[in-house]
Design an enzyme around this catalytic site. Structure first.
Site: not given
Ligand code: NAP
Length: 260
Positions: A190, A155, A143
């Protein structure tokens, strides 16, 4: 409802944790074969084991997705192991706080590399296989591209570009019947979210204030709810849906805030 995902090979970037983990687990529960691509091998293998223990099919490729060669490695490994790729879920990313004032040109470019370039690189290398399978792509955005957040230029730029690429790729890939859609989370608990909220001055107060403003049920979205929409868009049940940017956020981005 049969989603028709039995034995479909789906790459999920960042599929070991958070939203990606929920997507990986749901694809496997629907009979699909998940290929998790992420930087931490132990995290990848933990989720692969959990999926296999639950009777699902999964494997992983260790990849630092900011590196072009690692993106190619992911596609090559999936094709070598399974001989096909049916879908790509571009999910890995991090809200890395590269601000206009606090950042630098170098940090900005690095943020694009870590949040945006691999979405393109993986789609580029997967394309011949997606064409062969009449497959599809689901991107995970944010968002922040619509609302801004402050102090996160890299970002925000990446997520805005992902929305634009969703439309661009949907058009370019029409001749191949390859659909491209994006799911937008807003507030999902997360590991990434926890790190972000803890970086703020009064995390508990801030969290309570955010949650109170989420119109539907004043609660955060679950990773499973993001996974539900993602897997539906991957499936043949959404076979005439393309170029769409779907907000799964309890109305947080668009509904009137005065109601909550
Ligand atoms: P998360 O909990 O950090 O999980 C993401 C996973 O991807 C982790 O295992 C991370 O590894 C891995 N990762 C990230 N960047 C990487 C890279 N460049 N190369 C290899 N591995 C990578 O994140 P999440 O909250 O689930 O988010 C997932 C997606 O949702 C993202 O695109 C984020 O922008 C989007 N999003 C999330 C939210 C929210 O509220 N959580 C809101 C808006 C958008 P490490 O842990 O080792 O870094």
């Amino acid at each position: 409802m049969d989603l028709g995902l039995q034995d479909k090979v789906v790459i999920v970037t960042g599929g070991a944790k958070g939203i990606g983990e929920a997507i990986s687990r749901l694809i496997a529960a629907e009979g699909g074969i998940v290929v998790i691509a992420g930087r931490n091998e132990a995290d990848n293998e933990k989720t692969v084991s959990a999926i296999r223990n639950a009777g699902g099919k999964a494997s992983s490729v260790q990849a630092e997705l900011g590196k072009v060669e690692d993106c190619k490695k992911v596609i090559d490994a999936a094709v070598k192991e399974y001989g096909r790729i049916d879908a790509l879920v571009n999910n890995a990313g991090a809200n890395d706080g590269v601000g206009l004032e606090s950042g630098s040109p170098e940090k900005f470019m690095a943020s694009l590399q870590n949040n945006l370039s691999h979405y393109y690189n993986l789609a580029h290398y997967a394309l011949p296989h997606l064409k062969a399978a009449k497959g599809n792509i689901v991107n995970i955005g944010s968002k922040v591209a619509a609302t801004g957040q402050g102090n996160t230029s890299g970002y925000a730029a990446s997520k805005g570009a992902i929305n634009a690429l969703t439309r661009e790729w949907a058009v370019e890939l029409l001749p191949f019947s390859i659909r491209v859609n994006t799911v937008i989370p807003a507030e999902v608990w997360t590991p990434l979210y926890e790190t972000w909220i803890q970086s703020l001055p009064n995390p508990e107060e801030k969290l309570a204030s955010i949650v109170s403003k989420i119109p539907l049920e004043q609660r955060m979205t679950t990773s499973e709810e993001i996974a539900g929409m993602t897997v539906f868009l991957l499936s043949a049940r959404s076979s005439h849906t393309t170029g769409q940017i779907v907000y799964v956020d309890g109305g947080y981005t668009h509904l009137d805030r005065s109601i909550s």
